[in-house]
Design a protein around this motif. Sequence first.
Motif, PDB file in Angstrom:
ATOM      1  N   ILE A   1       0.809  -1.444   0.066  1.00 39.42           N
ATOM      2  CA  ILE A   1       0.380   0.354   0.097  1.00 39.42           C
ATOM      3  C   ILE A   1       1.043   1.397  -0.396  1.00 39.42           C
ATOM      4  CG2 ILE A   1      -1.593   1.148   1.128  1.00 39.42           C
ATOM      5  CD1 ILE A   1      -3.154  -1.438   2.151  1.00 39.42           C
ATOM      6  N   PRO A   2       1.944   1.216   1.176  1.00 37.63           N
ATOM      7  CA  PRO A   2       2.331   2.565   0.903  1.00 37.63           C
ATOM      8  C   PRO A   2       3.152   3.273  -0.524  1.00 37.63           C
ATOM      9  CG  PRO A   2       3.146   1.162   2.345  1.00 37.63           C
ATOM     10  CD  PRO A   2       2.451   0.485   2.482  1.00 37.63           C
TER      11      PRO A   2
ATOM     12  N   ARG B   1       9.347   6.068   2.382  1.00 38.22           N
ATOM     13  CA  ARG B   1      11.028   6.387   2.919  1.00 38.22           C
ATOM     14  C   ARG B   1      11.095   5.942   4.591  1.00 38.22           C
ATOM     15  NH1 ARG B   1      12.279  11.173  -0.257  1.00 38.22           N
ATOM     16  NH2 ARG B   1      12.187  11.250  -2.796  1.00 38.22           N
ATOM     17  N   ASP B   2      10.129   6.526   5.213  1.00 41.67           N
ATOM     18  CA  ASP B   2      10.436   6.865   6.842  1.00 41.67           C
ATOM     19  C   ASP B   2      10.741   5.213   7.406  1.00 41.67           C
ATOM     20  OD1 ASP B   2      11.565   9.286   6.918  1.00 41.67           O
ATOM     21  OD2 ASP B   2       9.364  10.058   8.012  1.00 41.67           O
ATOM     22  N   ARG B   3       9.598   4.406   6.677  1.00 42.50           N
ATOM     23  CA  ARG B   3       9.484   3.152   6.997  1.00 42.50           C
ATOM     24  C   ARG B   3      10.203   2.579   6.166  1.00 42.50           C
ATOM     25  NH1 ARG B   3       2.962   3.403   8.533  1.00 42.50           N
ATOM     26  NH2 ARG B   3       3.571   5.105  10.069  1.00 42.50           N
ATOM     27  N   TYR B   4      10.776   2.284   5.074  1.00 44.21           N
ATOM     28  CA  TYR B   4      11.605   1.429   4.386  1.00 44.21           C
ATOM     29  C   TYR B   4      12.954   1.099   4.862  1.00 44.21           C
ATOM     30  CZ  TYR B   4      12.869  -0.452  -0.317  1.00 44.21           C
ATOM     31  OH  TYR B   4      13.319  -1.390  -0.983  1.00 44.21           O
ATOM     32  N   LYS B   5      13.079  -0.513   4.486  1.00 39.68           N
ATOM     33  CA  LYS B   5      13.845  -1.093   5.504  1.00 39.68           C
ATOM     34  C   LYS B   5      15.454  -0.801   4.421  1.00 39.68           C
ATOM     35  CE  LYS B   5      12.252  -4.141   6.742  1.00 39.68           C
ATOM     36  NZ  LYS B   5      10.883  -4.018   6.546  1.00 39.68           N
ATOM     37  N   GLY B   6      15.370  -0.889   3.161  1.00 41.64           N
ATOM     38  CA  GLY B   6      16.942   0.196   2.662  1.00 41.64           C
ATOM     39  C   GLY B   6      16.689   1.288   2.361  1.00 41.64           C
ATOM     40  N   THR B   7      16.992   1.439   0.646  1.00 43.32           N
ATOM     41  CA  THR B   7      17.206   3.099   0.113  1.00 43.32           C
ATOM     42  C   THR B   7      16.853   3.502   0.159  1.00 43.32           C
ATOM     43  OG1 THR B   7      18.615   1.984  -1.502  1.00 43.32           O
ATOM     44  CG2 THR B   7      19.687   1.822   0.035  1.00 43.32           C
ATOM     45  N   ASP B   8      16.435   4.842   0.069  1.00 48.34           N
ATOM     46  CA  ASP B   8      15.741   5.922  -0.728  1.00 48.34           C
ATOM     47  C   ASP B   8      15.013   5.504  -1.944  1.00 48.34           C
ATOM     48  OD1 ASP B   8      14.709   7.025   2.300  1.00 48.34           O
ATOM     49  OD2 ASP B   8      16.059   9.176   1.538  1.00 48.34           O
ATOM     50  N   GLU B   9      16.553   5.448  -2.807  1.00 41.43           N
ATOM     51  CA  GLU B   9      16.211   5.144  -3.817  1.00 41.43           C
ATOM     52  C   GLU B   9      15.344   4.151  -4.536  1.00 41.43           C
ATOM     53  OE1 GLU B   9      19.469   8.404  -3.037  1.00 41.43           O
ATOM     54  OE2 GLU B   9      19.252   6.218  -1.785  1.00 41.43           O
TER      55      GLU B   9
END
Length: 571
Positions: free
Chosen positions: A479-480, A490-498
Amino acid sequence: MKETTPQSRPGFVLKTLTASMLAVTLSGCLGGGGGSDDEATPDPLAVTTTEGDIRGVTIDGMEGIRVFRGIPYAAAPVGELRFAPTEPALERSETLELSEEFGNICPQSNITTGAAQGDEDCLYLNVYAPSDAAELPVMVWIHGGAFVFGNGGGEYDPTRLVNEDVVVVTLNYRLGNLGFLAHPDLGNGDGNFGLMDQQQALRWVKNNIESFGGDPANVTVFGESAGGHSIMSHIVSPSAQTEELFQRAIIQSGSYAPDQAPLSAAQAGGLALEAAARMADDTCDDLSAAECFRALSVDQLLALQGSQSIPTNGGSFLPRSIRVGLASGQYDNNLDILMGSNQDEGTLFVALDELTNGLTSLDAMGVDEYRDRVHALFAPYLGVIPYDTRKIADDYMARYDGNPSQLSLALSAVWTDFMFACNSKNQAATFAANNLDTFQYWFRDTNAPWTLIPPAVPVPGVGNVPISFPQGASHASEIPYVLYPEQLMRDRYKGTDEAVDSLAAEMVTYWTQFAKYGDPNASDGATTTWPQAGDNQIMQLNVPATSTASKADFEAYHWCDYWANPPLAPL
């Protein structure tokens, strides 16, 4: 099977204005178009609907978008309208001045605290439209939440979708006992009031969305979990088909429980709930069943409901279940379909159990508890199919032999494969075999942003305690990428912003291209080509790049052959 292209659909204009120009438009500085200086400039936030005039707002961070939150699409389901089919909203004589605030959420228990929240006057929707929208495709989001919690506001932010030139609508609908209680003396006897709410919202969209710049003849419903299940219900619902309430459907993790609740079993549950209510106190003394249920407080009704609800089949609204409707061909076969599931759907449910049990892991509880939970998962189905739950539990336990989170991952995989993955595969195959343009996905990004449960949970006096096993590409974690604010994603992602930005951009393109044309592929070739499900291919939504996989790979990963011929208990 329909074919629509930008050239063949009259009136569709691809917008190319910059964000700054859109902001100017919202401030009322439109060119006069050759008119006199004395002509009043139309207010782009003022819209006339079938119930009366409304005025929307602009919101910081949503530049170039007109926002209309808290529009009543139906009469408040209170008094005699509690446990009754949805009625249209009342007409208004004065302009409804909207704000940044959403309408009331429907009554539910807070998923974290368990406290009652919401208000029965909750049938509101929200419209998000580009400032200069005209005949744009419409996307209507139906939220999930096991039919007992959730709403159309909250964290959902359709900015990135709207920026691709679509109009987005989100909505609330009745939940739990108030939305799905089946009882012989209530309404038509089959419950499904929440589904009726959704269809009334779709009628409102059909009648009004043109005033917001949307195309009422190009509506895509999209939803996750209970929202996706709702869409499957509408696909087999005679009323949705007769009224042509939508033309396309995106079903995200909504293929579970295709048998739903048979009318007799659902009404038996409603009669049992009535008995429990009468025993609890004297509220219902000397009252009929309908009077009793309308006399109960919201808190009482919430206390009497379980952890999930499910639509009822066999009544007037849903004459047949999703499974029977698809198998018999009694469904809307004039749709375009995009649907799929996530690699690790079940981890969310096992993690919720861990949270409920004071962060004590299933692996710490032991094999007997694990087997009990597998049996509990299948208990609602054993009256029809005698699954050998002990063998199923042991087969899946062997799949994770040697893993320190063996039991948690095994139970998660049972949830994933049995409830979601293989049902999604079967439903997509049915649609494709009947010549519906059908596109299937497999969401696999194990670094996905968390939605309901953070990776670590704050515990007073202890600090942040992590969930004992990785949640991976869990239920709701796609969903995000399409409906969260970019920074929160982005804040809740465990990898890179890219990495997350890249996959999100592709998914937004796929979702909106599908809404526009019934085909998710970008017209400029900027995305990986997504083949149709009839080609035995499935799109893997993953980083560092999306790619196709064979359906055979998907079926092997999720043991779909196993579930086509599952272990049965000896007679």
